[in-house]
Structures are given as C-alpha cells and as structure tokens.
Scaffold this motif. Structure first.
Motif, PDB file in Angstrom:
ATOM      1  N   ARG A  51      45.530  10.616 -12.473  1.00 39.08           N
ATOM      2  CA  ARG A  51      46.718  10.269 -13.258  1.00 39.08           C
ATOM      3  C   ARG A  51      46.848   8.758 -13.424  1.00 39.08           C
ATOM      4  N   ARG A  52      46.598   8.035 -12.346  1.00 35.43           N
ATOM      5  CA  ARG A  52      46.679   6.578 -12.418  1.00 35.43           C
ATOM      6  C   ARG A  52      45.621   6.015 -13.362  1.00 35.43           C
ATOM      7  N   GLN A  53      44.421   6.594 -13.362  1.00 36.65           N
ATOM      8  CA  GLN A  53      43.387   6.133 -14.275  1.00 36.65           C
ATOM      9  C   GLN A  53      43.790   6.369 -15.732  1.00 36.65           C
ATOM     10  N   ILE A  54      44.459   7.499 -15.987  1.00 37.68           N
ATOM     11  CA  ILE A  54      44.826   7.856 -17.354  1.00 37.68           C
ATOM     12  C   ILE A  54      46.032   7.058 -17.830  1.00 37.68           C
ATOM     13  N   VAL A  55      47.066   6.992 -16.992  1.00 34.85           N
ATOM     14  CA  VAL A  55      48.334   6.369 -17.391  1.00 34.85           C
ATOM     15  C   VAL A  55      48.295   4.855 -17.219  1.00 34.85           C
ATOM     16  N   GLY A  56      47.548   4.392 -16.221  1.00 27.98           N
ATOM     17  CA  GLY A  56      47.479   2.957 -15.987  1.00 27.98           C
ATOM     18  C   GLY A  56      48.458   2.457 -14.953  1.00 27.98           C
ATOM     19  N   ARG A  57      49.215   3.363 -14.328  1.00 27.13           N
ATOM     20  CA  ARG A  57      50.133   2.998 -13.253  1.00 27.13           C
ATOM     21  C   ARG A  57      50.367   4.218 -12.373  1.00 27.13           C
ATOM     22  N   LEU A 100      50.344   3.642  -8.588  1.00 28.04           N
ATOM     23  CA  LEU A 100      49.681   3.383  -7.306  1.00 28.04           C
ATOM     24  C   LEU A 100      50.529   3.898  -6.142  1.00 28.04           C
ATOM     25  N   SER A 101      51.857   3.744  -6.247  1.00 31.65           N
ATOM     26  CA  SER A 101      52.731   4.205  -5.170  1.00 31.65           C
ATOM     27  C   SER A 101      52.638   5.719  -5.000  1.00 31.65           C
ATOM     28  N   LEU A 102      52.515   6.454  -6.097  1.00 30.17           N
ATOM     29  CA  LEU A 102      52.348   7.905  -6.015  1.00 30.17           C
ATOM     30  C   LEU A 102      51.069   8.266  -5.260  1.00 30.17           C
ATOM     31  N   LEU A 103      49.994   7.566  -5.565  1.00 32.19           N
ATOM     32  CA  LEU A 103      48.720   7.831  -4.896  1.00 32.19           C
ATOM     33  C   LEU A 103      48.812   7.529  -3.403  1.00 32.19           C
ATOM     34  N   ILE A 104      49.438   6.409  -3.051  1.00 28.28           N
ATOM     35  CA  ILE A 104      49.534   6.024  -1.638  1.00 28.28           C
ATOM     36  C   ILE A 104      50.385   7.033  -0.867  1.00 28.28           C
ATOM     37  N   VAL A 105      51.534   7.412  -1.433  1.00 25.21           N
ATOM     38  CA  VAL A 105      52.417   8.370  -0.746  1.00 25.21           C
ATOM     39  C   VAL A 105      51.729   9.727  -0.597  1.00 25.21           C
ATOM     40  N   SER A 106      50.972  10.138  -1.619  1.00 23.48           N
ATOM     41  CA  SER A 106      50.263  11.425  -1.518  1.00 23.48           C
ATOM     42  C   SER A 106      49.239  11.390  -0.386  1.00 23.48           C
ATOM     43  N   LEU A 107      48.557  10.269  -0.202  1.00 21.83           N
ATOM     44  CA  LEU A 107      47.596  10.142   0.890  1.00 21.83           C
ATOM     45  C   LEU A 107      48.298  10.129   2.246  1.00 21.83           C
ATOM     46  N   VAL A 108      49.458   9.471   2.309  1.00 16.90           N
ATOM     47  CA  VAL A 108      50.217   9.436   3.562  1.00 16.90           C
ATOM     48  C   VAL A 108      50.677  10.842   3.944  1.00 16.90           C
ATOM     49  N   LEU A 109      51.231  11.581   2.983  1.00 16.23           N
ATOM     50  CA  LEU A 109      51.704  12.934   3.263  1.00 16.23           C
ATOM     51  C   LEU A 109      50.546  13.852   3.665  1.00 16.23           C
ATOM     52  N   LEU A 110      49.397  13.684   3.017  1.00 14.35           N
ATOM     53  CA  LEU A 110      48.227  14.486   3.396  1.00 14.35           C
ATOM     54  C   LEU A 110      47.814  14.189   4.830  1.00 14.35           C
ATOM     55  N   THR A 111      47.819  12.911   5.199  1.00 17.78           N
ATOM     56  CA  THR A 111      47.456  12.520   6.567  1.00 17.78           C
ATOM     57  C   THR A 111      48.439  13.100   7.574  1.00 17.78           C
ATOM     58  N   VAL A 112      49.741  13.043   7.248  1.00 22.72           N
ATOM     59  CA  VAL A 112      50.764  13.595   8.147  1.00 22.72           C
ATOM     60  C   VAL A 112      50.568  15.101   8.336  1.00 22.72           C
TER      61      VAL A 112
END
Length: 211
Positions: free
Chosen positions: A148-154, A156-168
C-alpha cells in the motif's frame, strides 16, 4: 495540477483541483462526468474513478490521494475489540468455561469489521486512481501495508504499527505455548484414564444372601 472535464461533449479546462471540486459542489460535474489530468495518460475517467467523488457516498474527496481512515480501522479495530473484551472478562473474573460464547460472538464481529474495512480501504485507493494491493494480502497485513505504501506513496506509520502488532501477537503465542501444551496433555491424560467399572452382579447377590 491541471484538470480538464467534459462539458456537454466539449472539452473544458484547464482548471485547478479546487475549481473542479467547486464545480462538483455546484453539480456542474457529476460522478459520471469524464475528467482528465496528465497523470491519467491518454485515458479519460469518470469523476467517481478519479479520486474526486466517491461512488459509494457521492461525497467529495477534498484531499488528494487516498484516505487512511479505513486502513487504521483495518489495522487496530479488530485488535482493540478483542483486547477490550478479554480485559472486561478478566475484570469480571469470568472463568474460561463461561467465555466461549462471548469470545465467539466478538470474534465474528471482529472478522466482519476486518473484511469491511479491508474492502473499503481498497476502494479508497481505487478511487484515487491507483490499483490497490491484491485481495489475498489480507492474509499478511504487514505485506499489505508495505504494498500500500509503495502504491500510495505514504503510510509508513501503518507499516510500522502492523509490524509491532505482529511481533506482540507472535510473542504472546510463544509465551502461551507451554500453558497450551500442558492443558492438552492434561486432557489427553483424562481421556486415557479407564472408566470406572460397575459392580458385578455376583457381588450384589452375595451381599443380598448375607442379609
């Protein structure tokens, strides 16, 4: 950015985005009106497919690009619902046997919210004139938000939070694994225990003779 639009079969423009939004507000441009901007190449698009008017609501999309509202609902909505439900059940000290029904209903609600927000976010990207990530990315949300970030161009916070939640979530499963394994072993042990046999009829007869 310059915009052109179809005016009763005649090309009109160029106009700014603000001007074309004003024309939409005045209903001079409708959702089906063809519009064009240099980003579209040689293809004219309906206003509803150009990120100007939502085909679902007919409302103006005042900001350029796709909205992140549904993306955030997709990411944290189901997770928060499940966490709050478990917190309430813990505060009320409800045993595991009494949680099954509640957890099943909440799980179904979370699943519905997940897929509704997922489809609406993809629709939002499509309305901005871009092709959203593939449908099967719902199986791995960090991958979806990366694409999504590659397509839309923004985003980054969504990507970081998704990785944090996956880790948790993964960390919690690792810590819970010994307890889950212990419960499984206890259940297997209960199943392996022989059932108590009924007293023999001869024993009852002998007791009756003694009486």
């Amino acid at each position: 950015m310059e915009w052109f639009y179809d005016n009763n079969g005649q090309q009109a423009g160029p106009v700014s985005r603000e001007e074309i939004l004003r024309l939409i507000m005045q209903r001079q441009i409708k959702p089906e009106t063809l519009v064009w901007t240099p980003e579209f190449g040689s293809t004219w698009r309906p206003a509803s497919a150009a990120g100007l008017v939502s085909p679902l609501t007919g409302l103006l999309r005042m900001s350029s690009g796709s909205s992140e509202h549904w993306a955030w609902v997709l990411l944290v909505g189901p997770w928060l619902i499940q966490r709050l439900t478990l917190l309430i059940l813990d505060l009320r000290q409800i045993p595991d046997s009494g949680r099954v029904g509640t957890i099943s209903v909440v799980g179904m609600m979370s699943l519905i919210l997940f897929f509704v927000s997922f489809m609406l976010d993809r629709t939002s990207i499509r309305e901005s004139g871009k092709t959203p990530p593939g449908f099967w990315w719902w199986l791995f949300l960090p991958g979806y938000f990366w694409k999504r970030r590659q397509i839309v161009g923004r985003g980054l916070s969504l990507l970081i939070v998704s990785l944090v939640l996956l880790t948790v979530n993964v960390t919690e499963k690792i810590y819970q694994f010994p307890q889950i394994e212990k419960e499984i072993q206890m259940r297997h042990g209960q199943m392996d225990q022989p059932a108590p046999s009924p007293p023999s009829a001869s024993g009852q007869d002998s007791q009756q003779e003694d009486l």
